[in-house]
Scaffold this motif. Structure first.
Motif, PDB file in Angstrom:
ATOM      1  N   PRO A 179      37.384  22.891  39.356  1.00  0.00           N
ATOM      2  CA  PRO A 179      38.007  24.137  38.885  1.00  0.00           C
ATOM      3  C   PRO A 179      37.025  25.286  38.710  1.00  0.00           C
ATOM      4  CG  PRO A 179      38.861  22.272  37.658  1.00  0.00           C
ATOM      5  CD  PRO A 179      37.756  21.748  38.523  1.00  0.00           C
ATOM      6  N   LYS A 180      35.792  24.991  38.242  1.00  0.00           N
ATOM      7  CA  LYS A 180      34.840  26.084  38.032  1.00  0.00           C
ATOM      8  C   LYS A 180      34.436  26.727  39.356  1.00  0.00           C
ATOM      9  CE  LYS A 180      30.685  23.144  37.757  1.00  0.00           C
ATOM     10  NZ  LYS A 180      29.552  22.762  36.878  1.00  0.00           N
ATOM     11  N   VAL A 181      34.445  25.944  40.447  1.00  0.00           N
ATOM     12  CA  VAL A 181      34.143  26.501  41.767  1.00  0.00           C
ATOM     13  C   VAL A 181      35.297  27.391  42.224  1.00  0.00           C
ATOM     14  CG1 VAL A 181      33.698  25.948  44.193  1.00  0.00           C
ATOM     15  CG2 VAL A 181      32.667  24.556  42.378  1.00  0.00           C
ATOM     16  N   LEU A 182      36.538  26.895  42.029  1.00  0.00           N
ATOM     17  CA  LEU A 182      37.714  27.705  42.369  1.00  0.00           C
ATOM     18  C   LEU A 182      37.692  29.016  41.600  1.00  0.00           C
ATOM     19  CD1 LEU A 182      40.796  25.302  42.573  1.00  0.00           C
ATOM     20  CD2 LEU A 182      39.847  26.703  44.395  1.00  0.00           C
ATOM     21  N   ASN A 183      37.376  28.927  40.318  1.00  0.00           N
ATOM     22  CA  ASN A 183      37.341  30.115  39.482  1.00  0.00           C
ATOM     23  C   ASN A 183      36.310  31.118  39.985  1.00  0.00           C
ATOM     24  OD1 ASN A 183      36.004  31.575  36.963  1.00  0.00           O
ATOM     25  ND2 ASN A 183      38.157  31.184  36.486  1.00  0.00           N
ATOM     26  N   PHE A 184      35.129  30.626  40.320  1.00  0.00           N
ATOM     27  CA  PHE A 184      34.077  31.530  40.794  1.00  0.00           C
ATOM     28  C   PHE A 184      34.467  32.178  42.127  1.00  0.00           C
ATOM     29  CE2 PHE A 184      30.302  32.442  43.311  1.00  0.00           C
ATOM     30  CZ  PHE A 184      29.658  33.336  42.463  1.00  0.00           C
ATOM     31  N   VAL A 185      35.012  31.372  43.053  1.00  0.00           N
ATOM     32  CA  VAL A 185      35.407  31.918  44.354  1.00  0.00           C
ATOM     33  C   VAL A 185      36.541  32.926  44.191  1.00  0.00           C
ATOM     34  CG1 VAL A 185      36.312  31.360  46.645  1.00  0.00           C
ATOM     35  CG2 VAL A 185      34.615  29.868  45.579  1.00  0.00           C
ATOM     36  N   TRP A 186      37.471  32.617  43.281  1.00  0.00           N
ATOM     37  CA  TRP A 186      38.563  33.573  43.013  1.00  0.00           C
ATOM     38  C   TRP A 186      37.993  34.899  42.505  1.00  0.00           C
ATOM     39  CZ3 TRP A 186      39.850  35.846  38.303  1.00  0.00           C
ATOM     40  CH2 TRP A 186      41.000  36.653  38.337  1.00  0.00           C
ATOM     41  N   ARG A 187      37.013  34.826  41.596  1.00  0.00           N
ATOM     42  CA  ARG A 187      36.386  36.039  41.066  1.00  0.00           C
ATOM     43  C   ARG A 187      35.667  36.810  42.174  1.00  0.00           C
ATOM     44  NH1 ARG A 187      32.837  33.949  36.325  1.00  0.00           N
ATOM     45  NH2 ARG A 187      32.270  36.150  36.177  1.00  0.00           N
ATOM     46  N   ALA A 188      35.010  36.067  43.085  1.00  0.00           N
ATOM     47  CA  ALA A 188      34.306  36.725  44.187  1.00  0.00           C
ATOM     48  C   ALA A 188      35.286  37.414  45.133  1.00  0.00           C
ATOM     49  CB  ALA A 188      33.462  35.701  44.945  1.00  0.00           C
ATOM     50  N   LEU A 189      36.388  36.713  45.478  1.00  0.00           N
ATOM     51  CA  LEU A 189      37.400  37.298  46.365  1.00  0.00           C
ATOM     52  C   LEU A 189      38.111  38.479  45.721  1.00  0.00           C
ATOM     53  CD1 LEU A 189      38.989  34.052  47.862  1.00  0.00           C
ATOM     54  CD2 LEU A 189      37.508  35.684  49.034  1.00  0.00           C
ATOM     55  N   ASN A 191      36.660  40.491  43.697  1.00  0.00           N
ATOM     56  CA  ASN A 191      35.629  41.501  43.484  1.00  0.00           C
ATOM     57  C   ASN A 191      35.378  41.789  42.002  1.00  0.00           C
ATOM     58  OD1 ASN A 191      33.646  43.137  44.592  1.00  0.00           O
ATOM     59  ND2 ASN A 191      34.951  44.949  44.620  1.00  0.00           N
ATOM     60  N   VAL A 192      35.328  40.719  41.197  1.00  0.00           N
ATOM     61  CA  VAL A 192      35.060  40.899  39.768  1.00  0.00           C
ATOM     62  C   VAL A 192      33.845  40.098  39.299  1.00  0.00           C
ATOM     63  CG1 VAL A 192      37.417  41.506  39.119  1.00  0.00           C
ATOM     64  CG2 VAL A 192      36.767  39.119  39.191  1.00  0.00           C
ATOM     65  N   VAL A 193      33.007  39.643  40.228  1.00  0.00           N
ATOM     66  CA  VAL A 193      31.745  38.992  39.840  1.00  0.00           C
ATOM     67  C   VAL A 193      30.787  40.091  39.404  1.00  0.00           C
ATOM     68  CG1 VAL A 193      29.807  37.594  40.628  1.00  0.00           C
ATOM     69  CG2 VAL A 193      32.109  37.079  41.439  1.00  0.00           C
ATOM     70  N   PRO A 194      30.202  39.994  38.215  1.00  0.00           N
ATOM     71  CA  PRO A 194      29.352  41.086  37.712  1.00  0.00           C
ATOM     72  C   PRO A 194      27.988  41.159  38.418  1.00  0.00           C
ATOM     73  CG  PRO A 194      29.346  39.280  36.161  1.00  0.00           C
ATOM     74  CD  PRO A 194      30.336  38.913  37.237  1.00  0.00           C
ATOM     75  N   CYS A 195      28.007  41.391  39.719  1.00  0.00           N
ATOM     76  CA  CYS A 195      26.764  41.532  40.473  1.00  0.00           C
ATOM     77  C   CYS A 195      26.343  43.016  40.474  1.00  0.00           C
ATOM     78  CB  CYS A 195      26.937  41.015  41.898  1.00  0.00           C
ATOM     79  SG  CYS A 195      28.229  41.845  42.813  1.00  0.00           S
ATOM     80  N   TYR A 196      25.171  43.278  40.960  1.00  0.00           N
ATOM     81  CA  TYR A 196      24.612  44.641  40.910  1.00  0.00           C
ATOM     82  C   TYR A 196      25.500  45.642  41.641  1.00  0.00           C
ATOM     83  CZ  TYR A 196      21.325  48.504  41.431  1.00  0.00           C
ATOM     84  OH  TYR A 196      20.732  49.737  41.390  1.00  0.00           O
ATOM     85  N   ASP A 197      26.001  45.244  42.814  1.00  0.00           N
ATOM     86  CA  ASP A 197      26.811  46.146  43.629  1.00  0.00           C
ATOM     87  C   ASP A 197      28.086  46.575  42.892  1.00  0.00           C
ATOM     88  OD1 ASP A 197      27.404  47.518  46.128  1.00  0.00           O
ATOM     89  OD2 ASP A 197      29.009  46.030  46.333  1.00  0.00           O
ATOM     90  N   VAL A 198      28.741  45.613  42.239  1.00  0.00           N
ATOM     91  CA  VAL A 198      29.979  45.919  41.521  1.00  0.00           C
ATOM     92  C   VAL A 198      29.683  46.752  40.268  1.00  0.00           C
ATOM     93  CG1 VAL A 198      31.920  44.925  40.253  1.00  0.00           C
ATOM     94  CG2 VAL A 198      31.147  43.880  42.385  1.00  0.00           C
ATOM     95  N   LEU A 199      28.624  46.367  39.538  1.00  0.00           N
ATOM     96  CA  LEU A 199      28.285  47.101  38.322  1.00  0.00           C
ATOM     97  C   LEU A 199      27.874  48.534  38.638  1.00  0.00           C
ATOM     98  CD1 LEU A 199      26.296  44.316  36.412  1.00  0.00           C
ATOM     99  CD2 LEU A 199      28.614  45.102  35.962  1.00  0.00           C
TER     100      LEU A 199
END
Length: 199
Positions: A179-189, A191-199
């Protein structure tokens, strides 16, 4: 991510959280259904005696100085009416122009004066025996019984996603990964992963 995106069902790219107000109205709709289908219960008799002693739920109004309970039930009544359809028996309880008796998923009322557009719908109505009473049915369920789930979907009236998007998310949530992998991939798809580009 905004709450409006999180409450979308999973097939549309959200996480399927419940909208509390809409879900509460769906639960209150069950009380409306019980007032209609169990008029001899104590609660139904008390509410009828207080708010519509000489009429029915179909023709009553909110009234003056309503209680919190009645105001809450009344708020869900317009929602419940959208899912009700009459099963024709003797026809004595059905008003042609004011009762929902056509088997149409979108609108069960006759809305225009000439009946020609409704001929096929009227002819397809299964008729009961003439001595059987008319009864109400819930058109959003196959068994005709009220359900909170279908009422909630009716209340939310989600916009249908495109077939390609629906297929993508449907396959995604069926992947057999932690589930944690699904959650992370869902966040990436999404566009809500707090990476530099998004921030």
């Amino acid at each position: 991510m905004a709450w409006d995106r999180l409450v979308k069902y999973k097939g549309a790219g959200g996480l399927g959280f419940k909208r509390i107000h809409d879900f509460n109205l769906a639960l209150l709709g069950k009380q409306c259904w019980r007032l209609l289908t169990r008029p001899s219960s104590i609660v139904a008799r008390v509410i009828k005696a207080r708010y519509f002693p000489s009429s029915s739920l179909w023709t009553t109004s909110l009234g003056h100085n309503p209680s919190y309970v009645w105001r809450s039930i009344w708020e869900s009544w317009s929602l419940v009416q959208q899912g009700i359809v009459w099963q024709v028996g003797s026809g004595s309880d059905i008003f042609v122009w004011h009762s929902p008796w056509l088997y149409d998923p979108h609108d069960s009322f006759i809305s225009t004066l000439p009946l020609e557009p409704y001929v096929q719908q009227i002819l397809s109505i299964p008729l009961g025996r003439s001595w059987v009473s008319d009864c109400i049915s819930w058109k959003l369920e196959r068994d005709g019984e009220f359900s909170v789930k279908s009422t909630y979907k009716l209340q939310c009236s989600y916009a249908s996603p495109s077939t390609s998007i629906l297929g993508l998310w449907s396959k995604f949530w069926k992947c057999k990964v932690p589930p944690k992998v699904l959650n992370f991939v869902w966040r990436a798809l999404s566009n809500v992963v707090p990476c530099y580009d998004v921030l």
